[in-house]
Structures are given as C-alpha cells and as structure tokens.
Design a protein around this motif. Structure first.
Motif, PDB file in Angstrom:
ATOM      1  N   ASP A 149    -158.914 -50.844  27.041  1.00  0.00           N
ATOM      2  CA  ASP A 149    -159.071 -50.725  25.561  1.00  0.00           C
ATOM      3  C   ASP A 149    -160.031 -49.526  25.694  1.00  0.00           C
ATOM      4  O   ASP A 149    -161.272 -49.908  26.084  1.00  0.00           O
ATOM      5  CB  ASP A 149    -159.708 -51.686  24.986  1.00  0.00           C
ATOM      6  CG  ASP A 149    -160.115 -51.682  23.544  1.00  0.00           C
ATOM      7  OD1 ASP A 149    -160.096 -50.586  23.104  1.00  0.00           O
ATOM      8  OD2 ASP A 149    -160.298 -52.730  22.891  1.00  0.00           O
ATOM      9  N   GLY A 150    -159.661 -48.380  25.209  1.00  0.00           N
ATOM     10  CA  GLY A 150    -160.519 -47.219  25.387  1.00  0.00           C
ATOM     11  C   GLY A 150    -161.443 -47.020  24.284  1.00  0.00           C
ATOM     12  O   GLY A 150    -162.291 -46.214  24.377  1.00  0.00           O
ATOM     13  N   THR A 151    -161.356 -48.097  23.270  1.00  0.00           N
ATOM     14  CA  THR A 151    -162.582 -47.779  22.203  1.00  0.00           C
ATOM     15  C   THR A 151    -162.693 -49.157  21.973  1.00  0.00           C
ATOM     16  O   THR A 151    -162.452 -49.671  20.680  1.00  0.00           O
ATOM     17  CB  THR A 151    -161.615 -47.003  21.002  1.00  0.00           C
ATOM     18  OG1 THR A 151    -160.385 -47.775  20.707  1.00  0.00           O
ATOM     19  CG2 THR A 151    -161.520 -45.690  21.130  1.00  0.00           C
ATOM     20  N   ILE A 152    -163.561 -49.896  22.394  1.00  0.00           N
ATOM     21  CA  ILE A 152    -163.666 -51.445  22.503  1.00  0.00           C
ATOM     22  C   ILE A 152    -164.345 -51.850  21.424  1.00  0.00           C
ATOM     23  O   ILE A 152    -164.164 -52.705  20.611  1.00  0.00           O
ATOM     24  CB  ILE A 152    -164.111 -51.932  23.748  1.00  0.00           C
ATOM     25  CG1 ILE A 152    -163.944 -53.498  23.780  1.00  0.00           C
ATOM     26  CG2 ILE A 152    -165.688 -51.675  23.959  1.00  0.00           C
ATOM     27  CD1 ILE A 152    -164.122 -54.204  24.990  1.00  0.00           C
ATOM     28  N   GLY A 153    -165.183 -50.865  20.557  1.00  0.00           N
ATOM     29  CA  GLY A 153    -165.948 -51.071  19.498  1.00  0.00           C
ATOM     30  C   GLY A 153    -166.563 -52.488  19.346  1.00  0.00           C
ATOM     31  O   GLY A 153    -167.296 -53.087  20.271  1.00  0.00           O
TER      32      GLY A 153
ATOM     33  N   GLY B  42    -162.799 -52.405  29.005  1.00  0.00           N
ATOM     34  CA  GLY B  42    -163.210 -52.060  27.638  1.00  0.00           C
ATOM     35  C   GLY B  42    -164.253 -50.986  27.943  1.00  0.00           C
ATOM     36  O   GLY B  42    -165.326 -51.001  28.593  1.00  0.00           O
ATOM     37  N   ILE B  43    -163.969 -49.794  27.013  1.00  0.00           N
ATOM     38  CA  ILE B  43    -164.779 -48.720  27.066  1.00  0.00           C
ATOM     39  C   ILE B  43    -165.215 -48.282  25.702  1.00  0.00           C
ATOM     40  O   ILE B  43    -164.522 -48.285  24.748  1.00  0.00           O
ATOM     41  CB  ILE B  43    -163.998 -47.297  27.885  1.00  0.00           C
ATOM     42  CG1 ILE B  43    -163.690 -47.614  29.201  1.00  0.00           C
ATOM     43  CG2 ILE B  43    -164.848 -46.012  27.681  1.00  0.00           C
ATOM     44  CD1 ILE B  43    -162.202 -47.722  29.674  1.00  0.00           C
ATOM     45  N   ASP B  44    -166.476 -47.997  25.651  1.00  0.00           N
ATOM     46  CA  ASP B  44    -166.793 -47.062  24.340  1.00  0.00           C
ATOM     47  C   ASP B  44    -168.055 -46.075  24.675  1.00  0.00           C
ATOM     48  O   ASP B  44    -168.639 -46.399  25.510  1.00  0.00           O
ATOM     49  CB  ASP B  44    -167.207 -48.163  23.311  1.00  0.00           C
ATOM     50  CG  ASP B  44    -167.121 -47.696  21.995  1.00  0.00           C
ATOM     51  OD1 ASP B  44    -166.578 -48.301  21.253  1.00  0.00           O
ATOM     52  OD2 ASP B  44    -168.032 -46.692  21.523  1.00  0.00           O
TER      53      ASP B  44
ATOM     54  N   LEU C 199    -155.000 -48.987  24.957  1.00  0.00           N
ATOM     55  CA  LEU C 199    -155.260 -48.963  23.557  1.00  0.00           C
ATOM     56  C   LEU C 199    -156.246 -47.905  23.205  1.00  0.00           C
ATOM     57  O   LEU C 199    -157.513 -48.062  23.971  1.00  0.00           O
ATOM     58  CB  LEU C 199    -155.703 -50.494  23.065  1.00  0.00           C
ATOM     59  CG  LEU C 199    -155.773 -50.313  21.541  1.00  0.00           C
ATOM     60  CD1 LEU C 199    -154.893 -49.966  20.471  1.00  0.00           C
ATOM     61  CD2 LEU C 199    -156.796 -51.680  21.200  1.00  0.00           C
ATOM     62  N   LEU C 200    -155.948 -47.004  22.042  1.00  0.00           N
ATOM     63  CA  LEU C 200    -156.962 -46.268  21.480  1.00  0.00           C
ATOM     64  C   LEU C 200    -156.961 -46.501  20.054  1.00  0.00           C
ATOM     65  O   LEU C 200    -156.008 -46.397  19.336  1.00  0.00           O
ATOM     66  CB  LEU C 200    -156.754 -44.816  21.681  1.00  0.00           C
ATOM     67  CG  LEU C 200    -156.539 -44.313  23.137  1.00  0.00           C
ATOM     68  CD1 LEU C 200    -156.334 -42.843  23.171  1.00  0.00           C
ATOM     69  CD2 LEU C 200    -157.967 -44.536  23.885  1.00  0.00           C
ATOM     70  N   ASP C 201    -158.080 -47.231  19.645  1.00  0.00           N
ATOM     71  CA  ASP C 201    -158.165 -47.472  18.135  1.00  0.00           C
ATOM     72  C   ASP C 201    -159.258 -46.333  17.654  1.00  0.00           C
ATOM     73  O   ASP C 201    -160.325 -46.509  17.892  1.00  0.00           O
ATOM     74  CB  ASP C 201    -158.733 -48.658  18.085  1.00  0.00           C
ATOM     75  CG  ASP C 201    -158.862 -49.285  16.561  1.00  0.00           C
ATOM     76  OD1 ASP C 201    -158.161 -48.560  15.679  1.00  0.00           O
ATOM     77  OD2 ASP C 201    -159.764 -50.337  16.247  1.00  0.00           O
ATOM     78  N   LEU C 202    -158.903 -45.032  17.140  1.00  0.00           N
ATOM     79  CA  LEU C 202    -159.601 -44.146  16.938  1.00  0.00           C
ATOM     80  C   LEU C 202    -160.817 -43.971  15.779  1.00  0.00           C
ATOM     81  O   LEU C 202    -160.632 -45.035  14.976  1.00  0.00           O
ATOM     82  CB  LEU C 202    -158.838 -42.840  16.741  1.00  0.00           C
ATOM     83  CG  LEU C 202    -157.834 -42.710  17.777  1.00  0.00           C
ATOM     84  CD1 LEU C 202    -156.732 -41.436  17.319  1.00  0.00           C
ATOM     85  CD2 LEU C 202    -158.464 -42.058  19.306  1.00  0.00           C
ATOM     86  N   GLY C 203    -161.381 -43.191  15.994  1.00  0.00           N
ATOM     87  CA  GLY C 203    -162.427 -43.210  14.841  1.00  0.00           C
ATOM     88  C   GLY C 203    -163.856 -43.738  15.086  1.00  0.00           C
ATOM     89  O   GLY C 203    -164.158 -44.159  16.082  1.00  0.00           O
TER      90      GLY C 203
END
Ligand SMILES: C[S@@+](CC[C@H](N)C(=O)[O-])C[C@H]1O[C@@H](n2cnc3c(N)ncnc32)[C@H](O)[C@@H]1O
Length: 322
Positions: A35-39, A59-61, A106-110
């Motif tokens: 998960d490249g945008t774990i938020g 998990g990356i952020d 996964l990239l959940d952008l913004g």
C-alpha cells in the motif's frame, strides 16, 4: 497578522471503494502486497483481512503523522511493515527487503481527510492555518514560499496547469500586489485574495482550484505519479495487480495513459507495416471502465465523490518466458 489558533485534529479518514480494492488486488492470500499511500490505514486493514499468516503487506506514506497514527491502528509486525517514504522509492524498498516482485500494489492518491481537516497542515481554505501544504514535512518548499516568492510566470503556470483556473491572471495579479506590501502567510489570507477576484458562487470553486494547484506543485504530485507508475508495474509478478484511485482528472489522465501505453506494448509508428520494436503488452486492464463509488458510499463519505479506480494485471514477459 493574527496567528490562527490551531486545534489538534484526530486522525480520521474513510477509505474509498475499500472492498472493491481488496477484491481486485488480493488473489493470493499468502502473497506480498504494497500500500504505497497507507494514510489512515483503512485500505491496508481491508487488504490485511484477506491475507493468511504467510501474507505480507508493506505500508508506505510520505507523511510521518499518518504513519504515527496508523501504527496505533495496525501495529508494525513482520507481516505489516510500515515505512516513511515516497511511493516512487518502492522498488528500492523491495530491493532492500530482498523482494523481486509483488502480488499487488495500491496507490490511493492525493491527501487524506486528516490532512485536509488539520488546519496546521495548510491544505484547506475552509480552516485558517499556515500556508504549508507539504505532505512530507521534510520537503523544503511550502505553499507560502511559492505564493510569496515564485515569479509571476511560474505562479500562472502552476495555477492554470494544476488548477485549470480561468481567472488565473487576475488572481496572480492580486497575489503579487499583496506580497509587495506584506507576505501572504495563511490559508485564510490566500482564500480572501481569491475571493476578492472571483465573487459569488464561483469563489469556492476557484479557491478549490488554486489550493489544489499549489498542493500539486508543492508535492510534485503529477511528476511523481508519472515516474512511479511504470516502475511499479514492472515490479509486479505475472498476474500481479495494481490499483490506483485518482481524485481529479489530471492524475486520472496519467493513470489512464500509462495503462494504455503498457497495454499496447508496441511503440512503432502506426504507419509502419510491421512491428519492429517487438515489445509485447505488459499489462491488461481488469476494470473496463474506472470503478466509481455508488450513491450510498457518496452519501456516507462525500469526499469519495470524485474517486475513479483503475486496475491492471501484469502479463507474463513473453520474451523472457517469465
Ligand atoms: C487518500 S490518502 C490514503 C488513505 C488510505 N488509503 C486510507 O485508507 O486511509 C493519501 C495518502 O497518501 C500519501 N501520499 C501521497 N502521495 C504520496 C507519495 N508520493 N508517496 C507516499 N505517500 C504519498 C499522503 O500523505 C496521504 O496520507
């Protein structure tokens, strides 16, 4: 200038299309996922639920505050590894961990709801706060630096390209006039300047566009996405999948065009009678049209309204026989 009073904000973010993402991505419960945008960890939790004890999730952020919050929700273990960084650097992270390729990304952008709602982060014109907008507080340039020091032409380019704002020239003129007298330091000040140019009901839309433009510029969002997508796709196993959720047309266009290019494979000019490049398609789309939230999800989470999810599956490399 009155310094805004900044209330602490708790981490809250509702994941968008979470079950659709998990359905699309997790094909092997014992696989390796990123998960490249774990938020706030909402998607990560949905992915983790589908994994068996052999499965692993990175998990990356780039936002340390997001990572601190997610650590409480999903503690760091051997199966869930949290990393501070840019999704552009996922290949390096995989190399460091001795992983050649993965089953899903996964990239959940913004930005997350937390980032928008925290006045101290300076992303929103609805709360007064410092004009910051850095997702990663280690970045050097803030939105205030751009607004107060960027040359006129650069500000015009940012606001017209990344905000698609038609009133860009008068808005930039008022910014330049104001900053000659005093710096523009808060989100409230910038929003007032935009409102002094665009009045009535269009003012909110113009504020959104100007703030979006500065946020994209500060975080170099589009360049990062464009550079990262192909490299991430080439770290998928054959049949591994990538899912990307975009929230505005500029980023969705990059996802669409990158997928189209890699689906096509051949890069020979169309007028050539035969293919000489011998490139084969690297992916195939797994959703024909982008998936969007239904009415029920939009009612529960109005911020999901603009989401568009695209997903693609890696094809075997026919030349290498992989
Ligand atoms: C929409 S939120 C993700 C929410 C998350 N999917 C959830 O369920 O809570 C986007 C997150 O991605 C992070 N982000 C944006 N661009 C990034 C990048 N290039 N590298 C790493 N993280 C990034 C932001 O800091 C933010 O926390």
């Amino acid at each position: 200038m009155n310094t805004p009073v900044l209330e602490p904000v708790s981490f809250r973010h509702v994941p968008v299309l979470a079950q659709t993402v998990a359905d699309l991505l997790v094909q092997d419960p014992g696989g390796v996922y990123v998960d490249g945008t774990i938020g706030g960890g909402g998607h990560a939790a949905a992915l983790a639920e589908r994994l068996n004890p052999a499965g692993r999730l990175f998990g990356i952020d780039r936002d340390k505050e997001a990572l601190d919050a997610v650590r409480h929700r999903l503690p760091n273990t051997e199966r869930l590894m949290l990393h501070y960084g840019n999704f552009l650097d996922i290949p390096e992270l995989l190399d460091t961990n001795g992983i050649e390729n993965v089953d899903g990304i996964l990239l959940d952008l913004g930005v997350s709801s937390y980032q928008i709602d925290a006045p101290g982060r300076g992303f929103s014109f609805t709360h007064d706060g410092p004009l910051d907008m850095r997702m990663d507080r280690n970045l050097i340039v803030t939105a205030s630096d751009l607004v107060n020091h960027a040359p006129r032409e650069k500000l015009i380019r940012i606001i017209s390209q990344f905000g698609e704002e038609r009133m860009v020239k008068p808005i930039v003129r008022v910014i330049l006039e104001t900053r000659q007298r005093h710096p523009v330091e808060t989100t409230g000040q910038l929003a007032s300047l935009v409102r002094s140019v665009v009045r009535g009901r269009d003012a909110i839309k113009s504020c959104s566009r100007v703030f979006q433009a500065l946020r994209i510029a500060v975080n170099e969002e589009l360049d990062t996405l464009e550079a990262a997508l192909p490299t991430l796709i080439f770290r998928l196993k054959p049949s591994g999948r990538i899912a990307v959720i975009a929230y505005h047309s500029l980023e969705d266009r990059i996802v669409k065009q990158t997928f189209q290019k890699l689906e096509k494979g051949c890069i020979c000019p169309p007028e050539w009678p035969v293919c000489l490049c011998k490139r084969s398609p690297a992916i195939r789309s797994v959703v024909r049209r982008p998936a969007v939230p239904d009415e029920k999800e939009i009612q529960l989470n109005s911020r999901s309204r603009s989401a568009r999810l695209r997903a693609a599956e890696r094809l075997p490399d026919l030349r290498s026989g992989a």
